[in-house]
Structure formats: structure tokens, C-alpha cells
Design an enzyme around this catalytic site. Structure first.
Site, PDB file in Angstrom:
ATOM      1  N   LEU A   1     -14.174   3.255  12.334  1.00 49.51           N
ATOM      2  CA  LEU A   1     -13.050   3.200  11.380  1.00 49.51           C
ATOM      3  C   LEU A   1     -11.935   2.364  11.996  1.00 49.51           C
ATOM      4  O   LEU A   1     -10.992   2.889  12.573  1.00 49.51           O
ATOM      5  CB  LEU A   1     -12.537   4.611  11.065  1.00 49.51           C
ATOM      6  CG  LEU A   1     -13.283   5.353   9.970  1.00 49.51           C
ATOM      7  CD1 LEU A   1     -14.619   5.858  10.488  1.00 49.51           C
ATOM      8  CD2 LEU A   1     -12.464   6.503   9.451  1.00 49.51           C
TER       9      LEU A   1
ATOM     10  N   PHE B   1     -14.199   1.697   0.660  1.00 50.09           N
ATOM     11  CA  PHE B   1     -13.515   1.639  -0.635  1.00 50.09           C
ATOM     12  C   PHE B   1     -12.501   0.504  -0.510  1.00 50.09           C
ATOM     13  O   PHE B   1     -11.939   0.310   0.576  1.00 50.09           O
ATOM     14  CB  PHE B   1     -12.768   2.955  -0.931  1.00 50.09           C
ATOM     15  CG  PHE B   1     -13.674   4.101  -1.287  1.00 50.09           C
ATOM     16  CD1 PHE B   1     -13.859   4.471  -2.617  1.00 50.09           C
ATOM     17  CD2 PHE B   1     -14.335   4.814  -0.301  1.00 50.09           C
ATOM     18  CE1 PHE B   1     -14.702   5.532  -2.944  1.00 50.09           C
ATOM     19  CE2 PHE B   1     -15.174   5.868  -0.624  1.00 50.09           C
ATOM     20  CZ  PHE B   1     -15.358   6.233  -1.948  1.00 50.09           C
ATOM     21  N   ALA B   2     -12.253  -0.191  -1.600  1.00 46.85           N
ATOM     22  CA  ALA B   2     -11.295  -1.309  -1.550  1.00 46.85           C
ATOM     23  C   ALA B   2      -9.971  -0.843  -0.954  1.00 46.85           C
ATOM     24  O   ALA B   2      -9.300  -1.592  -0.233  1.00 46.85           O
ATOM     25  CB  ALA B   2     -11.069  -1.857  -2.959  1.00 46.85           C
ATOM     26  N   ASP B   3      -9.614   0.408  -1.249  1.00 50.74           N
ATOM     27  CA  ASP B   3      -8.334   0.958  -0.788  1.00 50.74           C
ATOM     28  C   ASP B   3      -8.128   0.750   0.714  1.00 50.74           C
ATOM     29  O   ASP B   3      -7.023   0.503   1.171  1.00 50.74           O
ATOM     30  CB  ASP B   3      -8.278   2.456  -1.081  1.00 50.74           C
ATOM     31  CG  ASP B   3      -8.675   2.759  -2.517  1.00 50.74           C
ATOM     32  OD1 ASP B   3      -7.846   3.281  -3.254  1.00 50.74           O
ATOM     33  OD2 ASP B   3      -9.824   2.452  -2.912  1.00 50.74           O
ATOM     34  N   PHE B   4      -9.221   0.869   1.486  1.00 48.46           N
ATOM     35  CA  PHE B   4      -9.081   0.802   2.940  1.00 48.46           C
ATOM     36  C   PHE B   4      -8.913  -0.629   3.441  1.00 48.46           C
ATOM     37  O   PHE B   4      -8.657  -0.847   4.630  1.00 48.46           O
ATOM     38  CB  PHE B   4     -10.248   1.528   3.619  1.00 48.46           C
ATOM     39  CG  PHE B   4     -10.332   2.959   3.166  1.00 48.46           C
ATOM     40  CD1 PHE B   4      -9.260   3.810   3.386  1.00 48.46           C
ATOM     41  CD2 PHE B   4     -11.416   3.434   2.458  1.00 48.46           C
ATOM     42  CE1 PHE B   4      -9.284   5.125   2.928  1.00 48.46           C
ATOM     43  CE2 PHE B   4     -11.455   4.741   1.995  1.00 48.46           C
ATOM     44  CZ  PHE B   4     -10.381   5.591   2.226  1.00 48.46           C
TER      45      PHE B   4
ATOM     46  N   GLU C   1     -10.676  -0.967  10.442  1.00 51.97           N
ATOM     47  CA  GLU C   1     -10.806  -2.079   9.489  1.00 51.97           C
ATOM     48  C   GLU C   1     -10.152  -3.359   9.982  1.00 51.97           C
ATOM     49  O   GLU C   1     -10.645  -4.460   9.734  1.00 51.97           O
ATOM     50  CB  GLU C   1     -10.207  -1.692   8.125  1.00 51.97           C
ATOM     51  CG  GLU C   1     -11.082  -0.791   7.276  1.00 51.97           C
ATOM     52  CD  GLU C   1     -10.995   0.680   7.637  1.00 51.97           C
ATOM     53  OE1 GLU C   1     -10.255   1.010   8.583  1.00 51.97           O
ATOM     54  OE2 GLU C   1     -11.653   1.501   6.974  1.00 51.97           O
TER      55      GLU C   1
ATOM     56  N   HIS D   1      -8.858   6.155  -3.426  1.00 51.17           N
ATOM     57  CA  HIS D   1     -10.245   5.683  -3.541  1.00 51.17           C
ATOM     58  C   HIS D   1     -10.441   4.985  -4.885  1.00 51.17           C
ATOM     59  O   HIS D   1     -11.528   5.007  -5.441  1.00 51.17           O
ATOM     60  CB  HIS D   1     -11.237   6.855  -3.440  1.00 51.17           C
ATOM     61  CG  HIS D   1     -11.269   7.515  -2.109  1.00 51.17           C
ATOM     62  ND1 HIS D   1     -10.303   8.379  -1.679  1.00 51.17           N
ATOM     63  CD2 HIS D   1     -12.161   7.418  -1.092  1.00 51.17           C
ATOM     64  CE1 HIS D   1     -10.594   8.802  -0.461  1.00 51.17           C
ATOM     65  NE2 HIS D   1     -11.710   8.229  -0.081  1.00 51.17           N
TER      66      HIS D   1
END
Ligand code: TPP
Ligand code: MG
Length: 676
Positions: free
Chosen positions: A411, A436-439, A413, A479
Site C-alpha cells: 500500500l 479503487f480510483a479513489d486511492f 501508491e 470507493h
């Protein structure tokens, strides 16, 4: 323009381990000459800044030469990877190029290596694996990891060196990268240039766990050591074995170089924050005059004086040449935002017969095709290996292609995207899945400032596919994001948003052969929305253009992603109920935005609707409306209609989410209201 001939003492840019013992005079003088060149150049750059001939921020490396010069000399310029900091002019001078080229960078003139698009010491030489730094400190560690790994994957015994300051060592990227390098067993030397200050903040205000920064190595499962500011030959004797050990073991190491900043943070810094006598202490500890005096004692003062005189004259001649170079021309800037499109890749025309696939399966088939046909492709992301990814898009790829082509990541990114950037700049083609795009917001700097600007500022291509599972499917604020407006507000990113399995298949191929970072938005609600025929499509590149998915003459509706299906349902209803046929375009490509196929439709219908799931304010629809209407002389028959989500965080409960984002009924209600 001819560059002045460099003094013979600068002919060699290398120092091999045994040189210091075998040819002590030559190698000692070589180290001295490069240190002195860097010092004189740094000092003259500061003068020229004060005279107004150089602009921007001038951060000198005075006091840092004792370490950066031996290290740069020791590295193998034919295969190693490096990223120098704003204290590393000596390293840049040694790595490649003529002094004039480096001065052109500072003068930001027509011959600047960054075409005057980047300032200060941000140039690097990506073609020779000296990665250009961005201002965001720590952000270059990931790319050094990636480019070094890329070299290793290509069978080269490369070592990477990532420099950063004590201040930068607090950034998340540095920590993420040290863990990643250790985890992936990457041969990278992390060098902390600990000059005891981050701008005005002393180390004891930066760290609670002591200022022996090299001790962090243990926490990341790597070896570490500190080297003290002093005789550069001692630095070379300490660093040479580090480089060779890392080269041999393929394990990262951490070196804390206890260095000096003789000047302030930058040219404008008055250093009022230094404690009484501290500046004098720095000056007294400056390794360069000590080393010079030692050489003068050992070899006679005449020799060192002659080197200084020759280097001084050379620097002045180079300044004269660089200062006379014309100013840069803005022409061509816009055309250089993106790396030019490569010729289409000769894909095998497979699968020839259509298979019935969900969008998730279509993406899986496309990634498999890319992995099978392009050996330089690499797939990475969280849980994408044995688990097959949160949405199973990468299912079975690990068993077929194995590590290191299909790589689970921790984790982290930002570092992982930086790592992907480094791979890409060195010729690999990573496809990174965000869970998820959010991350992806965790990697916002890497995506928008590092990858997206790479070609514009350095001329290097950065072929990177970033897969972003998007959209609201009942998972709440973190998410569910639609981040197209967020990312595309920054220049240099391409973006595709397919609405069906065949387009998704085509989009993955088109994105993977592009030479730029491409965001691939994948709506989670589409992953398993029925099966549809998918096959090799020789026209796969058409996905860069909008597609008319419904004919009509009443209005033109522009949409993309899952909303294409909402539009289709709503338009069927409106046609049946009111006899109003709306022409629908599936945009497919959000960047570069090409609306030329849509303009004639709007001219014909005189009415425009935009529909998307992203929020309304600063939403992508605003750009579409503006682009379509700004060039029109004739007014539209009705004001444009924007249908989008509410300007809220994405709410969780199904009832709230349904009210938040456009639904079929809401679309019908809004269009009928607008029609009447
Ligand atoms: C992530 C980030 N935050 C803030 C800054 C602004 N800034 C530029 S240099 C600097 C201090 C850097 O200190 P250090 O890493 O110790 O390097 P030094 O300048 O001392 O060599 C700061 C805060 C930045 N460039 N990047
Ligand atoms: Mg510092």
C-alpha cells in the site's frame, strides 16, 4: 555554436575503486578538478543570479561536492541510474554534457536541455538515466527504483542512486520507496544528504527519534552507514564498496552523508536563523580548501594553482558562450505536451472469433494480450497477482506470466507510481491498477506532476497505463470517486473512459501502445453488466474518438462511461413518449478532447445535453459545454443542459447515493423539464 574545449583534467568522468591506490595522483587531482569546477560554477551562477542574468531559484551545492563528486565519478555512466538533488551540480557536470549545456539550463535559453521549460537544476539527462528531479522532494525515489529495475530486467547490472536531503527524508515517498526497494530487492543506494537543515529548520526540529538518520535502514531490512564530511578520497573509499556491494547483492543500502550547506537554502536566503558562529563553523569545515591545501602540500602549489586558473578561465568562456544564446521561442510548446504517437503496434489479430465477455473479462483478455505480445509490459498493483485484483480483472495473469511481469505491490501508491514512471522512462510499459480510483489521490503528485509533465519538461516518453476503477456502486465516499476532472485539470495526461466490453478491450490496447501516461477509467458498475461479443478489432485506435451511439435530430447528448447506458434508456423512453429523438455520443476519450465529430450534430440539432456521473461544479461537462458553445456564432435553440452528480461527497446509503448521482428517472425528468 561551438563550446569551449574543456581542460584535459576533465577528460575522465570516472573513478574505479582501485584507481586511488594505483594512480593516486591522477585520481586525487581528477576528484579535485571536478569539485573545483562545480564550486566555481555554483559560485558564478549565484553571481549571475544577483546580477539578474539568471532567474528563478538558485540553490547551490557549495559544501556538498566532497560527496556528490566521488559518487558520480564512481558510478557507471553507461548503465547506472541516478537522480541528483538541487545540491548536485557536481554530479550533473560529471554525468554527461558540456558545462555550456548545463549553463544553458540556468540561463533558460533556446538551447537549454529542458527547452527552458524547467528552471534551476531540474534538467537531468533521462536518455542517459539521470532522471530529472521535480521540486516535490522525495518524489524521485520511486522513479529511481523503477528505472534501476528496468535496467536489471534488461539484463544490465545497474545500480541506482537516489539522493535526498534530511528534510526530504521525512516525506512519505522516501519511506514508501525504501520499503519497496527492500521488498523487491532492488539495487538502489539511498543517499541522505544530511546538511542539518531543511531550509531554515534544523534537524532537531525535524526528527524525534534522533538524527542518526542512517539507523532507519534497519527498519527497512537493509544495511546502512554514515560518512562524515571530509577528504573526498575517504568518501570514495567508503562509497566505492557500497556501490559494488549493492551491485553484487541486489540489495538496497542507506547512506547518510553528513554534509554541509555553505550558503543559505537558496540565493535569497539571509540565514538569520543560524546560531551565532554556526556559519563560520561551516566555512571552517568546508572540505574543498582543506583538500586543496593538502594537494598543494603534496604535489606543489603550482600544479593546483594552474588547475584552478585553467578551470576558472574555462568557466568564464562557457558563461560567455551560454549568455549569448538566444532566448527561447514559445513556438512548439503546445505540440510538445504529449510524446508523439508511435506507429501502431503489430498486434496479432487475435482473438479472431468474438468471445462473449463481461467488461472485466474483456480487460483481462486485453491485458493478457499485451503481456503476451509486448515483453516490455508489466502489470502491477495491490492484490493483482494470485488474488487477481479486487475486481478480478487480472485473474489468472499471475499463473500465466508470473513474477516479475505481474507484480503485487504494497500500500504505497505514490512510490509504486513513481516506480512505474521509472520503468516507463527507461523503456518498459507498466500497467498499474489502483484498487479503487479513489486511492490514486495518494499518487497525485506522481501522476499529475511527475508523469504528466515528463515529456514537456524533459523530452522523455512516459508510457504508462493507470487503471482506475471508478464510480459509485454503493461503497460510499472513498470507493466511488469519478476523478476525471480532478486529474484532467492538470496537463499531460491522456484519458479513456470506455462504456462497453469491446471498447474496454480496444482502450486497453490503445492506451498500452501510447507513449504517454494514460488514465483508463473503468466504471465498476460496468465490470459485470452482461456479456457482449469481444474480438480483435483492427480499428481499435478509433477509441480515441467519440462514437455516435444513437441517431436523432431533437438534441445532441454527450456522455461517457456508465452514463452512456443511462442516456440510452432515457432517450428510448423520450422517443417513445414524446417522439423526440436525441442523438447520443459516447465520448470514450476525455483527453485529448476532440469534439470535431460532435460539433456538426450540435449545429444540426441546436440543442446540447451533457451527462456524467462526476460532480457538476468543475465537472467535465462544463468543459464540454464550453468547448462546443464557445466557437458558435449562432445561438443554440435552448440553453445547454448539464446533468451530473450533486456537489457533495459520495453518500453511502443506497437511497442517498441514488439521489446523489444521475438516475434514469432523474435524467428523463430533467430533459423533459428542459424540453418544455
Ligand atoms: C514535498 C515538498 N515540500 C516542501 C518543499 C519546499 N522546500 C524546498 S527545499 C526545502 C527544504 C529541503 O530540505 P532538505 O531535504 O534537507 O534539502 P536541502 O535543501 O537541505 O539540501 C523545502 C521545504 C518541497 N520542495 N517539497
Ligand atoms: Mg537539508
Amino acid at each position: 555554436m561551438a563550446f569551449p574545449k574543456a581542460p584535459a583534467i576533465l577528460a575522465s568522468r570516472d573513478l574505479r575503486g582501485p584507481d586511488l591506490e594505483k594512480n593516486p595522483t591522477d585520481s586525487s587531482l581528477r576528484i579535485y578538478a571536478w569539485m573545483q569546477l562545480a564550486r566555481v560554477a555554483d559560485n558564478r551562477i549565484l553571481d549571475l543570479f544577483r546580477q539578474g542574468a539568471i532567474r528563478g531559484t538558485v540553490t547551490g551545492g557549495q559544501g556538498n561536492e566532497w560527496m556528490v563528486v566521488p559518487l558520480a565519478l564512481l558510478l557507471d555512466k553507461a548503465q547506472d541510474v541516478v537522480c541528483f538533488t538541487h545540491r548536485g551540480l557536481g554530479g550533473h557536470l560529471i554525468w554527461s554534457g558540456h558545462l555550456c549545456e548545463h549553463l544553458n539550463q540556468y540561463f533558460a535559453n533556446a538551447m537549454s536541455p529542458t527547452r527552458a521549460r524547467e528552471g534551476n537544476i531540474h534538467h537531468g539527462d533521462p536518455a542517459n538515466r539521470s532522471l530529472p528531479m521535480i521540486s516535490h522532494l522525495g518524489a524521485m525515489c520511486g522513479p529511481v527504483l523503477g528505472a534501476t529495475d528496468s535496467q536489471r530486467r534488461l539484463g544490465r547490472r545497474a545500480v541506482g542512486v537516489s539522493f535526498f536531503g534530511d528534510g526530504s527524508s521525512s516525506t512519505g515517498d522516501v519511506h514508501e520507496s525504501m520499503n519497496l526497494a527492500s521488498l523487491l530487492s532492488l539495487p538502489v543506494v539511498f543517499v541522505i544528504e544530511n546538511n542539518r537543515y531543511a531550509y531554515s529548520t534544523p534537524v532537531d526540529e525535524q526528527f524525534a527519534a534522533g538524527t542518526e538518520l542512517w539507523r532507519r535502514a534497519k527498519g527497512y531490512g537493509m544495511e546502512g552507514l554514515a560518512i562524515e564530511c571530509g577528504d573526498p578520497r575517504d568518501a570514495a573509499r567508503a562509497l566505492g564498496p557500497v556501490i559494488e556491494r549493492v551491485r553484487e547483492t541486489c540489495r538496497p543500502m542507506l547512506v547518510e552523508a553528513r554534509t554541509l550547506r555553505l550558503r543559505g537554502h537558496a540565493a535569497y536566503d539571509t540565514c538569520d536563523y543560524l546560531r551565532p558562529g554556526e556559519a563560520d563553523g561551516f566555512a571552517a569545515a568546508d572540505p574543498l580548501p582543506h583538500y586543496r591545501a593538502l594537494l598543494a602540500r603534496q604535489l606543489g602549489p603550482g600544479l593546483v594553482d594552474a588547475i584552478d586558473a585553467e578551470l576558472g578561465a574555462f568557466v568564464e568562456e562557457c558563461i560567455k558562450v551560454a549568455i549569448a544564446v538566444p532566448r527561447p521561442d514559445p513556438a512548439g510548446m503546445e505540440a510538445d505536451l504529449f510524446a508523439p504517437a508511435p506507429p501502431p503496434f503489430p498486434w496479432r489479430p487475435e482473438p479472431a472469433a468474438p468471445e462473449s465477455l463481461t467488461m472485466a473479462q474483456a480487460l483481462n483478455r486485453a491485458i493478457r494480450k499485451v503481456l503476451a505480445e509486448r515483453p516490455e509490459s508489466i502489470v502491477l498493483g495491490q492484490d493483482i497477482a494470485t488474488y487477481g485484483g479486487a475486481f478480478k480483472v487480472t485473474e489468472h495473469l499471475f499463473s500465466e506470466f508470473g513474477r516479475p511481469r505481474v507484480l503485487n505491490t504494497p500500500l504505497a501508491e505514490s512510490a509504486c507510481t513513481g516506480y512505474a514512471i521509472g520503468l516507463a522512462v527507461n523503456g518498459h510499459r507498466p500497467i498499474e491498477e489502483f484498487q479503487f480510483a479513489d486511492f490514486a489521490t495518494e499518487a497525485a503528485t506522481q501522476i499529475t506532476l511527475n508523469a504528466a509533465t515528463m515529456h514537456f519538461r524533459s523530452g522523455a516518453a512516459c508510457p504508462l497505463v493507470l487503471r482506475l476503477p471508478s464510480g459509485a456502486v454503493g461503497l460510499g465516499s472513498f470507493h466511488s470517486q469519478e476523478l476525471e476532472s480532478f486529474f484532467l485539470a492538470m496537463p499531460g495526461l491522456k484519458a479513456l473512459y470506455p462504456s462497453n466490453p469491446q471498447d474496454a478491450f480496444n482502450a486497453l490496447l490503445a492506451a498500452s501502445e501510447d507513449n504517454n501516461p494514460v488514465l483508463l477509467f473503468e466504471h465498476k458498475g460496468l465490470y459485470r453488466r452482461g456479456k457482449h461479443p469481444v474480438a480483435w478489432d483492427p480499428g481499435y485506435r478509433e477509441v480515441w474518438r467519440p462514437k455516435r451511439v444513437r441517431a436523432g435530430d431533437f438534441a445532441t447528448l454527450v456522455t461517457y462511461g456508465e452514463a452512456v447506458h443511462l442516456a440510452a434508456e432515457a432517450c428510448e423512453y423520450l422517443a417513445a413518449e414524446y417522439g423526440s429523438d436525441i442523438e447520443v455520443f459516447d465520448l470514450r476519450c476525455l483527453s485529448p478532447l476532440d469534439l470535431s465529430d460532435i460539433l456538426p450534430s450540435v449545429a444540426r440539432t441546436g440543442r446540447l445535453i451533457v451527462l456524467h456521473e462526476g460532480r457538476r461544479t468543475h465537472g467535465f461537462g462544463a468543459e464540454i459545454v464550453a468547448r462546443i458553445t464557445e466557437g458558435r456564432r449562432e445561438p443554440l435553440r435552448a440553453p445547454p443542459l448539464r446533468i451530473a452528480a450533486l456537489d457533495l461527497p459520495v453518500p453511502f446509503a443506497p437511497e442517498l447515493e441514488a439521489a446523489f448521482r444521475p438516475s434514469r428517472d432523474r435524467v428523463i425528468e430533467l430533459i423533459t423539464g428542459w424540453m418544455s
